[in-house]
Design a protein around this motif. Sequence first.
Motif, PDB file in Angstrom:
ATOM      1  N   THR A  44       5.516  -6.579  -7.059  1.00 44.66           N
ATOM      2  CA  THR A  44       4.318  -6.140  -7.197  1.00 44.66           C
ATOM      3  C   THR A  44       2.610  -6.713  -7.234  1.00 44.66           C
ATOM      4  O   THR A  44       2.112  -6.524  -7.524  1.00 44.66           O
ATOM      5  CB  THR A  44       3.738  -5.942  -8.873  1.00 44.66           C
ATOM      6  OG1 THR A  44       4.097  -6.673 -10.022  1.00 44.66           O
ATOM      7  CG2 THR A  44       4.741  -5.072  -9.665  1.00 44.66           C
ATOM      8  N   ALA A  45       3.542  -8.012  -6.161  1.00 39.70           N
ATOM      9  CA  ALA A  45       2.131  -8.503  -5.847  1.00 39.70           C
ATOM     10  C   ALA A  45       2.737  -9.226  -4.983  1.00 39.70           C
ATOM     11  O   ALA A  45       3.845  -8.648  -4.083  1.00 39.70           O
ATOM     12  CB  ALA A  45       1.703 -10.499  -6.589  1.00 39.70           C
ATOM     13  N   ALA A  59      -0.274   0.045  -1.837  1.00 39.61           N
ATOM     14  CA  ALA A  59      -0.134   0.856  -3.324  1.00 39.61           C
ATOM     15  C   ALA A  59       0.401   1.617  -3.422  1.00 39.61           C
ATOM     16  O   ALA A  59       0.719   1.540  -4.604  1.00 39.61           O
ATOM     17  CB  ALA A  59      -2.123   1.549  -3.031  1.00 39.61           C
ATOM     18  N   GLY A  70       3.092   0.374  -5.046  1.00 41.39           N
ATOM     19  CA  GLY A  70       3.357  -0.244  -6.239  1.00 41.39           C
ATOM     20  C   GLY A  70       3.114  -1.813  -6.846  1.00 41.39           C
ATOM     21  O   GLY A  70       3.034  -2.644  -6.910  1.00 41.39           O
ATOM     22  N   ARG A  84      -0.031  -4.293  -6.946  1.00 44.77           N
ATOM     23  CA  ARG A  84      -1.558  -4.108  -7.292  1.00 44.77           C
ATOM     24  C   ARG A  84      -1.945  -5.764  -7.130  1.00 44.77           C
ATOM     25  O   ARG A  84      -3.518  -5.907  -7.917  1.00 44.77           O
ATOM     26  CB  ARG A  84      -0.423  -4.415  -9.479  1.00 44.77           C
ATOM     27  CG  ARG A  84      -0.054  -3.090  -9.484  1.00 44.77           C
ATOM     28  CD  ARG A  84       0.098  -3.319 -11.089  1.00 44.77           C
ATOM     29  NE  ARG A  84       0.169  -4.194 -11.410  1.00 44.77           N
ATOM     30  CZ  ARG A  84       1.995  -4.090 -11.859  1.00 44.77           C
ATOM     31  NH1 ARG A  84       2.784  -3.368 -12.010  1.00 44.77           N
ATOM     32  NH2 ARG A  84       1.971  -5.031 -13.267  1.00 44.77           N
ATOM     33  N   VAL A  85      -1.734  -6.230  -6.327  1.00 43.14           N
ATOM     34  CA  VAL A  85      -2.456  -7.673  -6.550  1.00 43.14           C
ATOM     35  C   VAL A  85      -1.998  -8.361  -5.041  1.00 43.14           C
ATOM     36  O   VAL A  85      -0.547  -8.011  -4.752  1.00 43.14           O
ATOM     37  CB  VAL A  85      -1.970  -9.069  -7.399  1.00 43.14           C
ATOM     38  CG1 VAL A  85      -2.561 -10.286  -7.363  1.00 43.14           C
ATOM     39  CG2 VAL A  85      -2.210  -8.375  -8.774  1.00 43.14           C
ATOM     40  N   GLN A 115      -9.254  -3.207  -1.592  1.00 43.62           N
ATOM     41  CA  GLN A 115     -10.000  -3.404  -2.999  1.00 43.62           C
ATOM     42  C   GLN A 115      -9.892  -1.651  -3.292  1.00 43.62           C
ATOM     43  O   GLN A 115      -9.946  -1.701  -3.660  1.00 43.62           O
ATOM     44  CB  GLN A 115     -11.156  -3.808  -3.199  1.00 43.62           C
ATOM     45  CG  GLN A 115     -11.158  -5.627  -3.384  1.00 43.62           C
ATOM     46  CD  GLN A 115     -12.241  -6.321  -3.206  1.00 43.62           C
ATOM     47  OE1 GLN A 115     -13.577  -5.969  -2.587  1.00 43.62           O
ATOM     48  NE2 GLN A 115     -12.451  -7.653  -4.503  1.00 43.62           N
ATOM     49  N   GLY A 158      -7.425   0.284  -4.776  1.00 35.60           N
ATOM     50  CA  GLY A 158      -7.076  -0.577  -6.136  1.00 35.60           C
ATOM     51  C   GLY A 158      -5.917  -1.369  -6.240  1.00 35.60           C
ATOM     52  O   GLY A 158      -5.529  -1.271  -7.272  1.00 35.60           O
ATOM     53  N   ILE A 159      -6.251  -2.297  -5.027  1.00 35.95           N
ATOM     54  CA  ILE A 159      -5.690  -3.217  -5.249  1.00 35.95           C
ATOM     55  C   ILE A 159      -6.272  -4.457  -5.904  1.00 35.95           C
ATOM     56  O   ILE A 159      -7.711  -4.629  -4.779  1.00 35.95           O
ATOM     57  CB  ILE A 159      -4.826  -3.789  -3.380  1.00 35.95           C
ATOM     58  CG1 ILE A 159      -3.785  -2.751  -3.356  1.00 35.95           C
ATOM     59  CG2 ILE A 159      -3.696  -4.871  -3.627  1.00 35.95           C
ATOM     60  CD1 ILE A 159      -3.246  -2.590  -2.190  1.00 35.95           C
TER      61      ILE A 159
END
Length: 102
Positions: free
Chosen positions: A51-52, A71, A74, A76-77, A91, A94-95
């Motif tokens: 997820t990162a 994205a 999945g 997220r970071v 960004q 949505g990350i």
Amino acid sequence: YKADIDDDRESPYYVIREELEKAGVRVVAYDPHLVQKSDVASLEELLSQCTALFLVTNHSAFLDLSPEECAGNGIRVILDGKNAWDKDAIQRAGIVYGGIGR
């Protein structure tokens, strides 16, 4: 550590991994030039388990990833240790983005 080569003698990866694991982080690593030292066999497999992302080396295979692809898998970071990715595009996807030295 230098991009697109299989020489890891000066890579900060090993110290970073050790510190993350000490902090309780489950690390899954992939290097397209050192697959034998990787935890997974492909970038696709890495993306499916994380997820990162923490970019330690700016290999071409990593720079070819689009924020939308990240994205969609999945992610997220993203922590960009090389300031190699487009912060604004990440960004917009949505990350959460963090760049070393930015």
